[in-house]
Design an enzyme around this catalytic site. Sequence first.
Site, PDB file in Angstrom:
ATOM      1  N   ARG A 123      55.390  39.997  25.810  1.00  0.00           N
ATOM      2  CA  ARG A 123      55.576  41.371  24.844  1.00  0.00           C
ATOM      3  C   ARG A 123      56.689  41.367  24.423  1.00  0.00           C
ATOM      4  O   ARG A 123      57.839  40.937  24.782  1.00  0.00           O
ATOM      5  CB  ARG A 123      55.196  42.573  25.887  1.00  0.00           C
ATOM      6  CG  ARG A 123      53.874  42.711  26.435  1.00  0.00           C
ATOM      7  CD  ARG A 123      53.534  43.957  27.348  1.00  0.00           C
ATOM      8  NE  ARG A 123      53.511  44.902  26.642  1.00  0.00           N
ATOM      9  CZ  ARG A 123      53.342  46.164  27.131  1.00  0.00           C
ATOM     10  NH1 ARG A 123      53.117  46.227  28.327  1.00  0.00           N
ATOM     11  NH2 ARG A 123      53.257  47.250  26.436  1.00  0.00           N
ATOM     12  N   GLN A 170      59.544  53.793  24.086  1.00  0.00           N
ATOM     13  CA  GLN A 170      59.984  52.831  24.973  1.00  0.00           C
ATOM     14  C   GLN A 170      61.477  52.701  24.258  1.00  0.00           C
ATOM     15  O   GLN A 170      62.435  52.393  24.871  1.00  0.00           O
ATOM     16  CB  GLN A 170      59.187  51.616  25.276  1.00  0.00           C
ATOM     17  CG  GLN A 170      57.984  52.061  26.279  1.00  0.00           C
ATOM     18  CD  GLN A 170      57.101  50.926  26.754  1.00  0.00           C
ATOM     19  OE1 GLN A 170      57.408  50.095  26.198  1.00  0.00           O
ATOM     20  NE2 GLN A 170      56.403  51.414  27.685  1.00  0.00           N
ATOM     21  N   ASP A 329      47.590  55.330  23.940  1.00  0.00           N
ATOM     22  CA  ASP A 329      47.130  54.420  25.132  1.00  0.00           C
ATOM     23  C   ASP A 329      45.481  55.143  25.105  1.00  0.00           C
ATOM     24  O   ASP A 329      44.894  54.368  26.191  1.00  0.00           O
ATOM     25  CB  ASP A 329      47.876  54.868  26.348  1.00  0.00           C
ATOM     26  CG  ASP A 329      49.324  54.472  26.401  1.00  0.00           C
ATOM     27  OD1 ASP A 329      49.559  53.240  25.599  1.00  0.00           O
ATOM     28  OD2 ASP A 329      50.086  54.640  27.144  1.00  0.00           O
ATOM     29  N   ARG A 360      44.688  44.952  22.466  1.00  0.00           N
ATOM     30  CA  ARG A 360      43.477  45.839  22.639  1.00  0.00           C
ATOM     31  C   ARG A 360      42.453  45.938  21.423  1.00  0.00           C
ATOM     32  O   ARG A 360      41.465  46.068  21.592  1.00  0.00           O
ATOM     33  CB  ARG A 360      44.294  47.239  22.891  1.00  0.00           C
ATOM     34  CG  ARG A 360      44.803  47.253  24.390  1.00  0.00           C
ATOM     35  CD  ARG A 360      45.260  48.440  24.641  1.00  0.00           C
ATOM     36  NE  ARG A 360      45.780  48.483  26.297  1.00  0.00           N
ATOM     37  CZ  ARG A 360      46.546  49.357  26.525  1.00  0.00           C
ATOM     38  NH1 ARG A 360      47.123  50.398  26.041  1.00  0.00           N
ATOM     39  NH2 ARG A 360      46.801  49.268  28.047  1.00  0.00           N
TER      40      ARG A 360
HETATM   41  C1  S3P Z   1      55.537  54.737  27.017  1.00  0.00           C
HETATM   42  C2  S3P Z   1      55.182  54.745  25.788  1.00  0.00           C
HETATM   43  C3  S3P Z   1      54.080  53.859  25.080  1.00  0.00           C
HETATM   44  C4  S3P Z   1      53.034  53.930  26.038  1.00  0.00           C
HETATM   45  C5  S3P Z   1      53.342  53.291  27.312  1.00  0.00           C
HETATM   46  C6  S3P Z   1      54.235  54.066  28.113  1.00  0.00           C
HETATM   47  C7  S3P Z   1      56.441  55.138  27.923  1.00  0.00           C
HETATM   48  O1  S3P Z   1      54.928  52.819  24.361  1.00  0.00           O
HETATM   49  O2  S3P Z   1      52.026  52.795  25.353  1.00  0.00           O
HETATM   50  O3  S3P Z   1      52.061  53.121  27.892  1.00  0.00           O
HETATM   51  O4  S3P Z   1      56.531  55.678  28.923  1.00  0.00           O
HETATM   52  O5  S3P Z   1      57.436  55.546  27.164  1.00  0.00           O
HETATM   53  P1  S3P Z   1      55.432  52.589  23.333  1.00  0.00           P
HETATM   54  O6  S3P Z   1      56.420  53.606  23.360  1.00  0.00           O
HETATM   55  O7  S3P Z   1      56.261  51.162  23.124  1.00  0.00           O
HETATM   56  O8  S3P Z   1      54.407  52.945  22.035  1.00  0.00           O
END
Ligand code: S3P
Length: 443
Positions: A123, A170, A329, A360
Amino acid sequence: MIIKYTAPLRGELSIPGDKSISHRSIMFGALADGTTEVTNFLTGADCLSTIACFRQMGIDITLKEESRGAHVLVHGRGLHGLNAPSDILDAGNSGTTVRLLSGILAGQAFNSTITGDASIQKRPMKRIMTPLLAMNADISSSHGNGCAPLLIRGKKLRGTHYDSPVASAQVKSCVLLAGLYADSVTSVTEPAVSRNHSELMLRYFGADVRTGTDAENTPKDNAHTGFTVSISPEPVLTGQKVRVPGDISSAAYFIAAALLVPGSELLLKNVGINPTRDGMLRVCKAMGADITLLNEDHTGAEPCADLLVRSSNLKAVEIGGDLIPTLIDELPILAVLAAFADGTTVIRDAAELRVKESDRITVMTENLTRIGCPVEATPDGMIITGGKSLHGMAIDPHKDHRIAMSFAVAALACDGEMDILDADIVNISYPGFYEDLEALCRE
Ligand code: S3P
């Protein structure tokens, strides 16, 4: 695992705790002074990876399983209380663990290495390395491919403004957490609003987090100025009580199951309805779903409600734009709903799906095609023609928990049996998923 339940879904279900909020309760609790008490903590494998990483850095965490969720005590040691880990930190399958923890590790007085399983090692991590490097961090990818393992030499960081090309919580959270250790204010602007759990919980623990026009360092000439978040460095964080709401991303499978199986009526208790996460509800309503919010509670940091879902005839929709981060998600299960809806559903602006636990778009397209649904993959989404009769088949979810759960739900509306390979991958986010589904179909 073979899935074939035919009865309508009836009764009620308490949805397990939110994965994103559970991760953050451990991380922020560890960096706070005093004890953080977490209830309805999700014991999915991803959140247990976060606990293991913090234990390795000297944080005392006790976890007691309860009938639903766990009770967790995190004995925080303050912003500068982590110890150097004695070994490589292992995030397992969890992108949230690698990306958020990297922001924290970048500002420590020690060096560390963080990695995870085969999926994590594919990733993209450049998305966090770029802003961290701009903050004077020392972070590199050990194979030079922009992926984990990541080698991090802790350093004093520089406050900066980061204009993120992706709406990713994230990335945003990684930068904000590094900002705790910077020499001045740090801010991030994103192209659309991603989930804001870090902002809400950091503020709740005592950090100075500002959003939108209140944010510091707000860029003047940026079209997305309103989507800026800033954080001041070196706050004193104080341990808190955190009650984790049910995960809307887990509720999504049961919402879909109840909508698809005629005669269903299901009450999903205590589901988080944070507006940065509720896109699935908005799309389902646009598809004609009968969903009622009951007992809405907006008193805590995170709003929640009970959801009453009744089976409905669904019609196709278009899903794209700023809505995408609010349901990112849920797109696999929305694709399943589209396969049973009347008309052609178009999903666009969702290229992020290609860099999740699996690609996905490819994996959904492959498996929907296998069960007889006309579907076309596009670079940033899918075009799905619904309403045909679909058949249970052998499904390979490519070790992606959300694809496995999506096809377990599809099984309820298909002829024949669905055989899901590596079915226990659901333990990443929902231990007990199949048992909960089966129990509701029996009641
Ligand atoms: C998450 C943010 C999302 C999500 C992941 C959990 C988080 O990812 O898809 O399952 O806990 O901040 P991205 O922020 O990279 O889109």
